[in-house]
Design an enzyme around this catalytic site. Structure first.
Site, PDB file in Angstrom:
ATOM      1  N   SER A 144       0.846  -1.199   0.000  1.00 33.59           N
ATOM      2  CA  SER A 144       0.000   0.000   0.000  1.00 33.59           C
ATOM      3  C   SER A 144       0.876   1.242   0.000  1.00 33.59           C
ATOM      4  O   SER A 144       2.065   1.174  -0.324  1.00 33.59           O
ATOM      5  CB  SER A 144      -0.933  -0.035   1.213  1.00 33.59           C
ATOM      6  OG  SER A 144      -1.932   0.957   1.099  1.00 33.59           O
ATOM      7  N   ASN A 145       0.330   2.393   0.335  1.00 34.28           N
ATOM      8  CA  ASN A 145       1.104   3.640   0.387  1.00 34.28           C
ATOM      9  C   ASN A 145       0.549   4.536   1.481  1.00 34.28           C
ATOM     10  O   ASN A 145      -0.438   4.189   2.134  1.00 34.28           O
ATOM     11  CB  ASN A 145       1.091   4.330  -0.985  1.00 34.28           C
ATOM     12  CG  ASN A 145      -0.324   4.681  -1.424  1.00 34.28           C
ATOM     13  OD1 ASN A 145      -0.989   5.503  -0.806  1.00 34.28           O
ATOM     14  ND2 ASN A 145      -0.793   4.026  -2.477  1.00 34.28           N
ATOM     15  N   HIS A 146       1.176   5.703   1.671  1.00 34.28           N
ATOM     16  CA  HIS A 146       0.847   6.562   2.813  1.00 34.28           C
ATOM     17  C   HIS A 146      -0.309   7.536   2.575  1.00 34.28           C
ATOM     18  O   HIS A 146      -0.501   8.447   3.371  1.00 34.28           O
ATOM     19  CB  HIS A 146       2.076   7.376   3.222  1.00 34.28           C
ATOM     20  CG  HIS A 146       3.126   6.544   3.900  1.00 34.28           C
ATOM     21  ND1 HIS A 146       2.892   5.883   5.078  1.00 34.28           N
ATOM     22  CD2 HIS A 146       4.410   6.272   3.550  1.00 34.28           C
ATOM     23  CE1 HIS A 146       3.986   5.240   5.433  1.00 34.28           C
ATOM     24  NE2 HIS A 146       4.917   5.447   4.525  1.00 34.28           N
TER      25      HIS A 146
END
Ligand code: C5P
Length: 229
Positions: free
Chosen positions: A29-31
């Site tokens: 995933s990512n932030h």
């Protein structure tokens, strides 16, 4: 504000990250916090639009009056967008979609390997581009993207505007830690197409809420121009 002489404007917004499973307990995933997409949804409702917010996993309350659909993966987000598209006037892609997902999701937890030394190779495949797929269908009348870049911000944004066949794109410099990802403030340039020309509108730095108000106003006015020409 929304022109009262036409049907209520229906806006679909994607927000947040996507989460791509590797096995039953892990994911890529990512932030992305989802703050910008949620702020846009709130602003759009306040300006009289009917809003569907398709969100990846975030920790944010649903703005009042917004219809929210939660998804995890890019493929689920694409399905939800394609279902909403026939009744959407404007699609705004604000989600930070994972570019790749695991080619196959392991049925059981991936174990530490005893061969290959300390290395593990994951086989990834490209995710579909949600807004480009939507724009290619031609069902939503106006498609807007976001371009988060760390260098040559407007040049890359312009390239995406054309390549993904969008009507407008919001260019966002994320190299500056005081704006963009996870922060409460943002500064963007809105790029839109008028015939062969690209119009650039730099907007002043502001809270994501104030900036969303301005962006939604500008996008609705671009939408109205697009449909009266
Ligand atoms: O190419 P890039 O990911 O920088 O493009 C950003 C824009 O494209 C954003 O509007 C994002 O929501 C959208 N996008 C998408 N599906 C993808 C990748 C990006 O809709 N798979």
């Amino acid at each position: 504000n929304v022109d009262q002489t036409r049907d209520k404007l229906r806006i679909t917004i994607t927000a947040g990250p996507t989460r791509e499973p590797l096995d039953p307990v892990r994911y890529l995933s990512n932030h992305s916090s989802g703050k910008m997409g949620f702020a846009l949804a709130e602003a759009a409702v306040q300006q009289g639009a009917d809003v569907t917010l398709i969100s990846g996993p975030v920790h944010l309350p649903t703005p009042e009056g917004v219809t929210r659909l939660d998804v995890d993966t890019a493929e689920q987000m694409l399905d939800a967008v394609l279902k909403a598209l026939p009744s959407t006037h404007m699609l705004i892609g604000c989600a930070a979609v994972a570019d790749y997902r695991a080619a196959t999701v392991a049925e059981h937890k991936i174990k530490k390997q005893s061969q290959n030394g300390d290395e593990l190779t994951l086989h990834l495949v490209k995710n579909p581009d949600i807004i480009a797929t939507a724009a290619a269908r031609g069902q939503a009348k106006f498609v807007v993207g976001f371009a988060a870049e760390t260098q040559d911000v407007e040049a890359y944004a312009e390239d995406k505007l054309i390549r993904k066949k969008l009507n407008a794109i919001v260019a966002n410099d994320v190299s500056d830690p005081t704006i963009g990802f996870g922060s409460d403030e943002n500064r963007v340039t809105l790029l839109s197409r008028r015939g062969e020309h690209i119009i650039r509108q730099p907007l002043p730095q502001a809270s994501k809420a104030a900036l969303s108000d301005t962006l939604i106003q500008q996008l609705i006015s671009l939408y109205d121009q697009h449909h009266s020409s």
